[in-house]
Scaffold this active site. Structure first.
Site, PDB file in Angstrom:
ATOM      1  CE1 TYR A   1     -21.674 -69.743 -35.731  1.00 46.03           C
ATOM      2  CE2 TYR A   1     -23.995 -70.180 -36.147  1.00 46.03           C
ATOM      3  CZ  TYR A   1     -22.969 -69.874 -35.265  1.00 46.03           C
ATOM      4  OH  TYR A   1     -23.238 -69.700 -33.951  1.00 46.03           O
TER       5      TYR A   1
ATOM      6  CD  GLU B   1     -18.418 -72.760 -35.080  1.00 44.54           C
ATOM      7  OE1 GLU B   1     -18.655 -73.913 -35.488  1.00 44.54           O
ATOM      8  OE2 GLU B   1     -18.919 -72.287 -34.060  1.00 44.54           O
TER       9      GLU B   1
ATOM     10  CG  ASP C   1      -3.010 -54.358 -25.804  1.00 39.66           C
ATOM     11  OD1 ASP C   1      -3.312 -53.723 -26.835  1.00 39.66           O
ATOM     12  OD2 ASP C   1      -3.809 -54.586 -24.878  1.00 39.66           O
TER      13      ASP C   1
ATOM     14  CB  THR D   1      -8.810 -52.584 -30.414  1.00 39.47           C
ATOM     15  OG1 THR D   1      -8.080 -51.385 -30.186  1.00 39.47           O
ATOM     16  CG2 THR D   1      -9.052 -53.304 -29.107  1.00 39.47           C
TER      17      THR D   1
ATOM     18  CE  LYS E   1      -8.791 -48.854 -27.370  1.00 38.77           C
ATOM     19  NZ  LYS E   1      -8.683 -50.321 -27.429  1.00 38.77           N
TER      20      LYS E   1
ATOM     21  NE  ARG F   1     -16.626 -50.983 -29.555  1.00 36.22           N
ATOM     22  CZ  ARG F   1     -16.039 -49.841 -29.194  1.00 36.22           C
ATOM     23  NH1 ARG F   1     -16.226 -48.746 -29.892  1.00 36.22           N
ATOM     24  NH2 ARG F   1     -15.279 -49.800 -28.134  1.00 36.22           N
TER      25      ARG F   1
HETATM   26  N1  DSN Z   1     -11.382 -49.224 -22.961  1.00 34.49           N
HETATM   27  C1  DSN Z   1     -10.236 -48.863 -23.750  1.00 34.49           C
HETATM   28  C2  DSN Z   1      -9.759 -47.486 -23.461  1.00 34.49           C
HETATM   29  O1  DSN Z   1     -10.602 -46.612 -23.320  1.00 34.49           O
HETATM   30  O2  DSN Z   1      -8.573 -47.239 -23.432  1.00 34.49           O
HETATM   31  C3  DSN Z   1      -9.145 -49.842 -23.639  1.00 34.49           C
HETATM   32  O3  DSN Z   1      -9.621 -51.091 -23.957  1.00 34.49           O
END
Ligand code: DSN
Length: 419
Positions: free
Chosen positions: A56, A58, A202, A228, A231, A237
């Site tokens: 933990y 925080e 984003d 994120t 990707k 993730r």
């Molecule tokens: N779910 C993602 C996508 O497939 O583009 C975006 O968050």
């Protein structure tokens, strides 16, 4: 099999292990073409599967609400240092559990509930968290939407400027999950300044390309940039937020105690490993290959007779419009299901001026980041486009799909994922 899973899990929970093994086989023996997916390295997965999950922490490095944080403090500080260097940002928060939470914290840092947000329409390629009424972003804030130009299917910055002037948002959000073209963040920044709004970018889909300088960087133009990490960036993730020292001070309070509790330090360690990988020279080579593969696949699909939204791609993804393909009877839903049977994983997607429901759709979104990670190059893209065409022309014929599957598996076997 990932060696670090083999010992304890095998003894203690063979049921769960067997499903993990099945998933590993599915990933090995299929062409992963979901544009938002990728394969994290073994090193990233080892960090994520480490003892850090027990801790933990925080708070933030050197300002925690728990003892024993000396090691996670170092790890989180390294993650921050690496990601700010990677994107040329002043400061970062690496604690968001996901892109959704990164966006929520960014919005709450710049707006009050009830304020206005202007984002890209989901059906034109935007994202749920950019103001959709079924998402927190459309429930906490009053949302307006911009879309693609009817004549070009591209973002039309003059049109967006007019909409922004009329809607007077506090935040404009730029970024997309199904847009195959470069996004002009400078134009978005100037629109935001003109109407007195903050720009939030984003960049989740394109973060890897931005890191490799193959897509314009939003950092100089935005109040906050979210992403994120799994990707095109190819990490675990999770989410991140980037901005000035001043803005990130506010963001830090919104993430914790605002919307999250203890940070996932095992994931933060895995993010740090991934940022380290992205800083290495061969990451740029990988991203260049992503772009080459996407262009090769786009051209090959067009030769097969498919129409592509905007006529091609400038990033890692392609939107195939099935409504004009050989009579237009095949839906995105059918195509996704048939290709799945041939071990080609894609997702159905709406296309501009979509006539079918989002559960059926007239389009397919295909991406190449995962294929590129496993070593596939432009010649394989030509082969894959032919398989996609054959799969869609099969009309769901199981025999034809079974024979395609055999060919797909034999290609996959030449490009093992985790050697
Ligand atoms: N779910 C993602 C996508 O497939 O583009 C975006 O968050």
């Amino acid at each position: 099999m990932n060696s670090f899973l083999q010992t304890s899990l095998k003894k203690q929970d063979p049921e769960i292990l067997s499903w993990i093994e099945k998933e590993e086989i599915r990933q090995e023996r299929g062409l992963e073409m979901i544009a938002s997916e990728n394969y994290a390295s073994q090193a990233v997965m080892e960090a994520q599967g480490s003892v850090l999950t027990n801790k933990y922490a925080e708070g933030y490095p050197q300002k925690r609400y728990y003892g024993g944080c000396e090691n996670v403090d170092e790890i989180e500080s390294i993650a921050i240092k690496r990601v700010t260097q990677l994107f040329g940002a002043e400061a970062a928060n690496v604690q968001p559990h996901s892109g959704s939470q990164a966006n929520m914290a960014a919005y709450l840092s710049l707006m009050k509930p009830g304020d206005r947000i202007l984002g890209m329409d989901l059906s034109h390629g935007g994202h749920l968290t950019h103001g959709s009424p079924v998402n927190f972003s459309g429930q906490i804030f009053e949302a307006g939407f911009y879309g693609l130009s009817d004549s070009t299917d591209r973002l039309d910055y003059d049109q967006i400027r007019e909409q922004a002037k009329a809607f007077q948002p506090q935040v404009i959000v730029a970024g997309a999950s199904a847009y195959p073209r470069l996004i002009d963040f400078e134009a978005f920044g100037s629109i935001a300044r003109e109407v007195g709004a903050h720009l939030v970018v984003d960049m989740a889909h394109i973060a890897g390309l931005v890191a490799a300088d193959l897509h314009p960087n939003p950092i100089p133009h935005a109040s906050l940039v979210t992403s994120t990490t799994h990707k095109t960036l190819r990490g675990p993730r999770g989410g991140i937020i980037l901005g000035s020292e001043e803005q990130i001070k506010t963001v830090n309070k919104k993430i914790f105690p605002g919307i999250q509790g203890g940070p996932l330090e095992h994931v933060i360690a895995a993010k740090a490993v991934a940022f380290g990988e992205a800083l290495a020279p061969d990451f740029k080579v990988y991203q260049q290959q992503v772009l080459e593969n996407a262009c090769a696949l786009a051209e090959a699909l067009q030769s097969e007779g498919f129409d592509l939204v905007t006529g091609g791609t400038e990033n890692h993804l392609i939107l195939v419009d099935l409504s004009s393909f050989e009579g237009g009877d095949v839906t995105g839903k059918d195509a996704e299901a048939w290709l799945d049977l041939a071990h080609i994983t894609v997702n159905k997607n709406t296309v501009p001026r979509e006539k079918r429901s989002p559960f059926v759709t007239s389009g397919l979104r295909v991406g190449v980041p995962a294929l590129t990670t496993r070593g596939l190059k432009t010649s394989e893209m030509k082969q894959i486009s032919s398989w996609i065409a054959q799969g869609i022309r099969s009309g769901g014929d199981l025999k034809k799909l079974e024979s395609l599957k055999t060919e797909v598996i034999s290609l996959c076997e030449k490009f093992p994922l985790y050697r």
